[in-house]
Design a protein around this motif. Structure first.
Motif, PDB file in Angstrom:
ATOM      1  N   ASP A  24     -14.618   9.767 -27.151  1.00 21.81           N
ATOM      2  CA  ASP A  24     -13.186   9.863 -26.867  1.00 21.81           C
ATOM      3  C   ASP A  24     -12.679   8.613 -26.149  1.00 21.81           C
ATOM      4  N   TRP A  25     -13.552   8.009 -25.354  1.00 21.36           N
ATOM      5  CA  TRP A  25     -13.174   6.831 -24.573  1.00 21.36           C
ATOM      6  C   TRP A  25     -14.367   5.885 -24.528  1.00 21.36           C
ATOM      7  N   GLU A  26     -14.109   4.598 -24.755  1.00 22.61           N
ATOM      8  CA  GLU A  26     -15.207   3.628 -24.787  1.00 22.61           C
ATOM      9  C   GLU A  26     -14.762   2.318 -24.151  1.00 22.61           C
ATOM     10  N   TYR A  27     -15.569   1.847 -23.223  1.00 19.42           N
ATOM     11  CA  TYR A  27     -15.393   0.492 -22.690  1.00 19.42           C
ATOM     12  C   TYR A  27     -16.765  -0.149 -22.607  1.00 19.42           C
ATOM     13  N   VAL A  28     -16.917  -1.275 -23.274  1.00 18.07           N
ATOM     14  CA  VAL A  28     -18.132  -2.085 -23.191  1.00 18.07           C
ATOM     15  C   VAL A  28     -17.675  -3.490 -22.834  1.00 18.07           C
ATOM     16  N   HIS A  29     -18.210  -4.026 -21.743  1.00 19.67           N
ATOM     17  CA  HIS A  29     -17.841  -5.381 -21.327  1.00 19.67           C
ATOM     18  C   HIS A  29     -18.018  -6.320 -22.528  1.00 19.67           C
ATOM     19  N   PRO A  30     -17.056  -7.209 -22.764  1.00 16.06           N
ATOM     20  CA  PRO A  30     -17.120  -8.089 -23.939  1.00 16.06           C
ATOM     21  C   PRO A  30     -18.436  -8.865 -24.063  1.00 16.06           C
ATOM     22  N   GLU A  31     -19.010  -9.296 -22.953  1.00 16.53           N
ATOM     23  CA  GLU A  31     -20.268 -10.046 -23.017  1.00 16.53           C
ATOM     24  C   GLU A  31     -21.454  -9.160 -23.423  1.00 16.53           C
ATOM     25  N   LEU A  32     -21.307  -7.863 -23.259  1.00 18.47           N
ATOM     26  CA  LEU A  32     -22.388  -6.920 -23.574  1.00 18.47           C
ATOM     27  C   LEU A  32     -22.192  -6.226 -24.922  1.00 18.47           C
ATOM     28  N   ARG A  33     -21.026  -6.377 -25.519  1.00 15.05           N
ATOM     29  CA  ARG A  33     -20.684  -5.661 -26.746  1.00 15.05           C
ATOM     30  C   ARG A  33     -21.644  -5.941 -27.893  1.00 15.05           C
ATOM     31  N   SER A  34     -22.037  -7.181 -28.111  1.00 22.25           N
ATOM     32  CA  SER A  34     -22.900  -7.486 -29.261  1.00 22.25           C
ATOM     33  C   SER A  34     -24.266  -6.800 -29.129  1.00 22.25           C
ATOM     34  N   TYR A  35     -24.778  -6.684 -27.906  1.00 28.78           N
ATOM     35  CA  TYR A  35     -26.055  -5.983 -27.700  1.00 28.78           C
ATOM     36  C   TYR A  35     -25.896  -4.504 -28.041  1.00 28.78           C
ATOM     37  N   TYR A  36     -24.789  -3.933 -27.621  1.00 31.19           N
ATOM     38  CA  TYR A  36     -24.479  -2.528 -27.894  1.00 31.19           C
ATOM     39  C   TYR A  36     -24.388  -2.288 -29.402  1.00 31.19           C
ATOM     40  N   GLU A  37     -23.654  -3.125 -30.099  1.00 24.43           N
ATOM     41  CA  GLU A  37     -23.496  -2.974 -31.540  1.00 24.43           C
ATOM     42  C   GLU A  37     -24.814  -3.182 -32.277  1.00 24.43           C
ATOM     43  N   LEU A  40     -26.914  -0.033 -31.833  1.00 20.64           N
ATOM     44  CA  LEU A  40     -26.435   1.057 -32.692  1.00 20.64           C
ATOM     45  C   LEU A  40     -26.840   0.839 -34.142  1.00 20.64           C
ATOM     46  N   ASN A  41     -26.808  -0.396 -34.605  1.00 15.50           N
ATOM     47  CA  ASN A  41     -27.234  -0.695 -35.974  1.00 15.50           C
ATOM     48  C   ASN A  41     -28.726  -0.420 -36.170  1.00 15.50           C
ATOM     49  N   ILE A  42     -29.515  -0.660 -35.142  1.00 17.57           N
ATOM     50  CA  ILE A  42     -30.961  -0.435 -35.235  1.00 17.57           C
ATOM     51  C   ILE A  42     -31.290   1.053 -35.268  1.00 17.57           C
ATOM     52  N   VAL A  43     -30.710   1.815 -34.362  1.00 18.41           N
ATOM     53  CA  VAL A  43     -31.100   3.229 -34.229  1.00 18.41           C
ATOM     54  C   VAL A  43     -30.271   4.174 -35.099  1.00 18.41           C
ATOM     55  N   GLY A  44     -29.149   3.714 -35.606  1.00 21.66           N
ATOM     56  CA  GLY A  44     -28.338   4.534 -36.499  1.00 21.66           C
ATOM     57  C   GLY A  44     -27.823   5.796 -35.840  1.00 21.66           C
ATOM     58  N   ASP A  45     -27.850   6.886 -36.600  1.00 24.84           N
ATOM     59  CA  ASP A  45     -27.251   8.128 -36.113  1.00 24.84           C
ATOM     60  C   ASP A  45     -28.104   8.865 -35.090  1.00 24.84           C
ATOM     61  N   ARG A  46     -29.233   8.293 -34.693  1.00 25.72           N
ATOM     62  CA  ARG A  46     -30.031   8.884 -33.613  1.00 25.72           C
ATOM     63  C   ARG A  46     -29.406   8.620 -32.247  1.00 25.72           C
ATOM     64  N   ALA A  47     -28.467   7.692 -32.171  1.00 28.32           N
ATOM     65  CA  ALA A  47     -27.812   7.371 -30.901  1.00 28.32           C
ATOM     66  C   ALA A  47     -26.822   8.464 -30.539  1.00 28.32           C
ATOM     67  N   SER A  48     -26.996   9.032 -29.357  1.00 26.10           N
ATOM     68  CA  SER A  48     -26.077  10.057 -28.849  1.00 26.10           C
ATOM     69  C   SER A  48     -25.220   9.429 -27.762  1.00 26.10           C
ATOM     70  N   LYS A  49     -23.998   9.045 -28.127  1.00 27.89           N
ATOM     71  CA  LYS A  49     -23.128   8.312 -27.209  1.00 27.89           C
ATOM     72  C   LYS A  49     -22.436   9.207 -26.199  1.00 27.89           C
ATOM     73  N   GLY A  50     -22.115  10.433 -26.596  1.00 28.78           N
ATOM     74  CA  GLY A  50     -21.380  11.315 -25.712  1.00 28.78           C
ATOM     75  C   GLY A  50     -19.890  11.098 -25.834  1.00 28.78           C
ATOM     76  N   GLU A  51     -19.157  11.750 -24.942  1.00 31.61           N
ATOM     77  CA  GLU A  51     -17.695  11.701 -24.993  1.00 31.61           C
ATOM     78  C   GLU A  51     -17.134  10.395 -24.466  1.00 31.61           C
ATOM     79  N   THR A  52     -17.855   9.755 -23.549  1.00 29.86           N
ATOM     80  CA  THR A  52     -17.398   8.478 -23.015  1.00 29.86           C
ATOM     81  C   THR A  52     -18.548   7.477 -23.019  1.00 29.86           C
ATOM     82  N   VAL A  53     -18.178   6.232 -23.241  1.00 30.21           N
ATOM     83  CA  VAL A  53     -19.127   5.124 -23.183  1.00 30.21           C
ATOM     84  C   VAL A  53     -18.554   4.102 -22.214  1.00 30.21           C
TER      85      VAL A  53
END
Length: 142
Positions: A24-37, A40-53
């Protein structure tokens, strides 16, 4: 006024299990965003993000603590990365730190689960071979 961290901690306490749907709500510091993405690409749908990131830098973590994942086994992803340590890390160490903390929050992996990624503390030498190994661990789910 309550800080964002306090609000997220309250949400973690009140929330149930995580979801791998869009938060529902997501904030990832711009310098950390590429690591986050990348993660997510590596683990696919196994990632459980929850309602907020919420993934940010912090200058308030104790010395020697590279990062903290507050959302393990909760319905939020809340990661803080030590801003002071980040400046001294190599690119490979940064990637390993981010993947380690995200494995806690997004996969609910615990320390010392038999993977190189989840050892406590940063290995002395982290190179591309290390990154290849931990990426394989993430892809295979251990």
């Amino acid at each position: 006024m309550l800080s964002r961290s306090l609000i997220l901690i309250v949400l973690m306490i009140l929330s149930g299990c995580k979801s791998n749907e869009t938060p529902d709500w997501e904030y990832v510091h711009p310098e950390l965003r590429s690591y986050y993405e990348d993660f997510l690409n590596i683990v696919g749908d196994r990632a459980s993000k929850g309602e907020t990131v919420y993934i940010q830098f912090s200058t308030n973590l104790p010395q020697g603590v590279l990062g903290i994942a507050f959302g393990m086994n909760a319905n939020v992803t809340h990661i803080q990365i030590n801003a002071n340590s980040w400046l001294r890390m190599t690119e490979h160490q940064r990637r390993m730190t981010m993947y380690h903390e995200m494995a806690h929050d997004l996969l609910d992996w615990e320390h010392d689960n038999g993977t190189l990624l989840m050892v406590k503390g940063m290995p002395r030498y982290v190179d591309q071979t290390t990154i290849n190994t931990i990426t394989k661990e993430l892809k295979n789910g251990w």
